[in-house]
Design a protein around this motif. Structure first.
Motif, short mmCIF file in Angstrom:
data_model
loop_
_atom_site.label_atom_id
_atom_site.label_comp_id
_atom_site.label_asym_id
_atom_site.label_seq_id
_atom_site.Cartn_x
_atom_site.Cartn_y
_atom_site.Cartn_z
N LEU A 1 -15.11 15.43 -8.53
CA LEU A 1 -16.05 15.67 -7.44
C LEU A 1 -16.43 17.15 -7.35
O LEU A 1 -17.61 17.49 -7.16
CB LEU A 1 -15.45 15.19 -6.11
CG LEU A 1 -15.28 13.67 -5.96
CD1 LEU A 1 -14.56 13.34 -4.67
CD2 LEU A 1 -16.63 12.98 -6.00
N VAL B 1 -1.74 6.62 -6.26
CA VAL B 1 -3.14 6.83 -5.86
C VAL B 1 -3.37 8.29 -5.50
O VAL B 1 -4.40 8.88 -5.86
CB VAL B 1 -3.50 5.91 -4.67
CG1 VAL B 1 -4.89 6.25 -4.14
CG2 VAL B 1 -3.43 4.46 -5.10
N LEU B 2 -2.43 8.91 -4.80
CA LEU B 2 -2.58 10.30 -4.41
C LEU B 2 -2.59 11.22 -5.63
O LEU B 2 -3.39 12.16 -5.70
CB LEU B 2 -1.45 10.70 -3.46
CG LEU B 2 -1.50 10.08 -2.06
CD1 LEU B 2 -0.26 10.45 -1.26
CD2 LEU B 2 -2.76 10.53 -1.32
N PHE C 1 -3.47 10.36 -8.69
CA PHE C 1 -4.73 10.13 -9.39
C PHE C 1 -5.90 10.82 -8.69
O PHE C 1 -6.77 11.42 -9.34
CB PHE C 1 -5.00 8.62 -9.47
CG PHE C 1 -6.30 8.26 -10.14
CD1 PHE C 1 -6.41 8.30 -11.52
CD2 PHE C 1 -7.41 7.89 -9.38
CE1 PHE C 1 -7.61 7.98 -12.15
CE2 PHE C 1 -8.60 7.57 -10.00
CZ PHE C 1 -8.70 7.62 -11.39
N ALA C 2 -5.91 10.76 -7.37
CA ALA C 2 -6.98 11.40 -6.61
C ALA C 2 -6.94 12.91 -6.78
O ALA C 2 -7.99 13.56 -6.92
CB ALA C 2 -6.88 11.02 -5.14
N PHE C 3 -5.75 13.47 -6.79
CA PHE C 3 -5.62 14.93 -6.88
C PHE C 3 -5.90 15.44 -8.28
O PHE C 3 -6.50 16.51 -8.46
CB PHE C 3 -4.20 15.34 -6.45
CG PHE C 3 -3.98 16.83 -6.45
CD1 PHE C 3 -4.49 17.62 -5.45
CD2 PHE C 3 -3.26 17.42 -7.48
CE1 PHE C 3 -4.29 19.00 -5.46
CE2 PHE C 3 -3.06 18.79 -7.51
CZ PHE C 3 -3.57 19.58 -6.49
N LEU D 1 -9.87 12.47 -9.46
CA LEU D 1 -11.03 12.30 -8.59
C LEU D 1 -11.49 13.62 -7.96
O LEU D 1 -12.70 13.93 -7.98
CB LEU D 1 -10.71 11.28 -7.49
CG LEU D 1 -10.47 9.85 -7.95
CD1 LEU D 1 -10.21 8.94 -6.76
CD2 LEU D 1 -11.67 9.34 -8.75
N LEU D 2 -10.57 14.38 -7.40
CA LEU D 2 -10.94 15.63 -6.75
C LEU D 2 -11.57 16.63 -7.72
O LEU D 2 -12.66 17.18 -7.43
CB LEU D 2 -9.72 16.25 -6.06
CG LEU D 2 -9.98 17.56 -5.31
CD1 LEU D 2 -11.02 17.34 -4.22
CD2 LEU D 2 -8.68 18.10 -4.71
N TYR E 1 0.82 -1.20 0.00
CA TYR E 1 0.00 0.00 0.00
C TYR E 1 0.86 1.26 0.00
O TYR E 1 0.50 2.28 -0.61
CB TYR E 1 -0.92 0.00 1.22
CG TYR E 1 -1.84 -1.20 1.27
CD1 TYR E 1 -3.01 -1.23 0.52
CD2 TYR E 1 -1.53 -2.30 2.06
CE1 TYR E 1 -3.86 -2.34 0.56
CE2 TYR E 1 -2.37 -3.41 2.11
CZ TYR E 1 -3.52 -3.42 1.36
OH TYR E 1 -4.36 -4.51 1.38
#
Length: 294
Positions: free
Chosen positions: A29, A17-18, A20-22, A25-26, A10
């Motif tokens: 949203l 992952v961070l 991709f999220a930033f 995903l963010l 992990y």
């Protein structure tokens, strides 16, 4: 050396992952949240619920943009994927003399899209364009048209340019897949008396079907990312004949300063693209088939 710490995997994937999220995903949203408000970027945000979404389904221009987008997809599946597949077949039949053809077919992919759009706008020009000049000089004056100014031909004209650009890209993909086909299979078909084109369509094409499916998916999803070619050549005209989802979305946000409505249009487009991807995956799983082991 294998780590005994269960959290090590992990930790290794955490940076990706961070990011991709930033990056994905963010913003997604935040865009979804913005689609529920009425906001021009300078005034006070006003919550409007699903009004922006219901407005989108009553927006004739937005619905026309989807019809044009799907029409563009249908044309590019032929002009890009099918033509690229045939080009790959032609190149593989040249034996070792393939370097020139591969480079020549792939060159348009490397050119800036804006430059290509400007050059082809000149080619399609009704007064001094190369196409109309050639038609008039050969006595076919009746065939000389305002290619980008006629609603009946504008979308087809842009699709031809897109095919000219990306057919070489798909040719490169298919050529690489064709090179992996075992030579003994082709030799066996040749000994049975099959022609090169019969071998290509009856033997080679079925063996690279997974790559063709990926190319179709890339073509469909890539059509929703198209913007610069349409924006420079026609900017959605004439009479919205070449208006696609992205050009209309940009117009709503940057011309009419309606960020809330534009966010709703972007959210709907994202859902449509995801739905198409899921449908494609479901169809592919149902069709099934055994991939060839090279």
């Amino acid at each position: 050396m294998k780590s005994d710490r269960v959290w090590t995997p992990y930790l290794l994937v955490a940076p990706a992952v961070l990011v991709f999220a930033f990056v994905v995903l963010l913003p997604a949203l935040l865009n979804t949240g913005l689609s529920f408000v009425d906001w021009s970027g300078t005034n006070q945000m006003v919550f409007v619920g699903i009004d922006n979404f219901t407005r989108a389904f009553r927006d004739d221009i937005y619905l026309t943009a989807y019809r044009n987008t799907f029409g563009y997809i249908a044309l590019t599946l032929i002009l890009e994927v099918a033509v690229g597949l045939v080009m790959a077949g032609v190149v593989t039949m040249q034996g070792r003399r393939t370097a020139f053809y591969r480079i020549a077919f792939f060159v348009p992919v490397m050119l800036p899209m804006v430059v290509i759009a400007v050059l082809w706008s000149f080619v399609y020009s009704d007064d001094i364009g190369l196409i109309n000049t050639a038609l008039r000089s050969t006595g076919f004056d009746a065939l000389a048209l305002v290619w980008l100014g006629n609603p009946a031909t504008a979308l087809i004209a842009i699709s031809v340019v897109s095919g000219w650009i990306y057919a070489g890209f798909y040719m490169a993909i298919f050529f690489a897949a064709l090179q992996r086909i075992p030579t003994h299979i082709v030799e066996a078909a040749t000994l049975d008396g099959a022609s090169q084109w019969r071998i290509f369509f009856s033997v080679k094409v079925p063996m690279i079907r997974p790559m063709i499916e990926i190319a179709v998916l890339l073509c469909v999803t890539g059509a929703f990312q198209s913007f610069d070619l349409f924006y420079v050549m026609t900017n959605g005209g004439p009479d919205h004949a070449t208006e696609i989802v992205t050009t209309y979305l940009v117009e709503v946000v940057f011309r009419f300063n309606n960020l809330g409505y534009g966010a709703a249009l972007a959210t709907i487009m994202t859902i449509v693209v995801l739905a198409l991807g899921l449908i494609f995956a479901r169809i592919r799983s149902k069709v099934g088939g055994v991939d060839v082991e090279y």
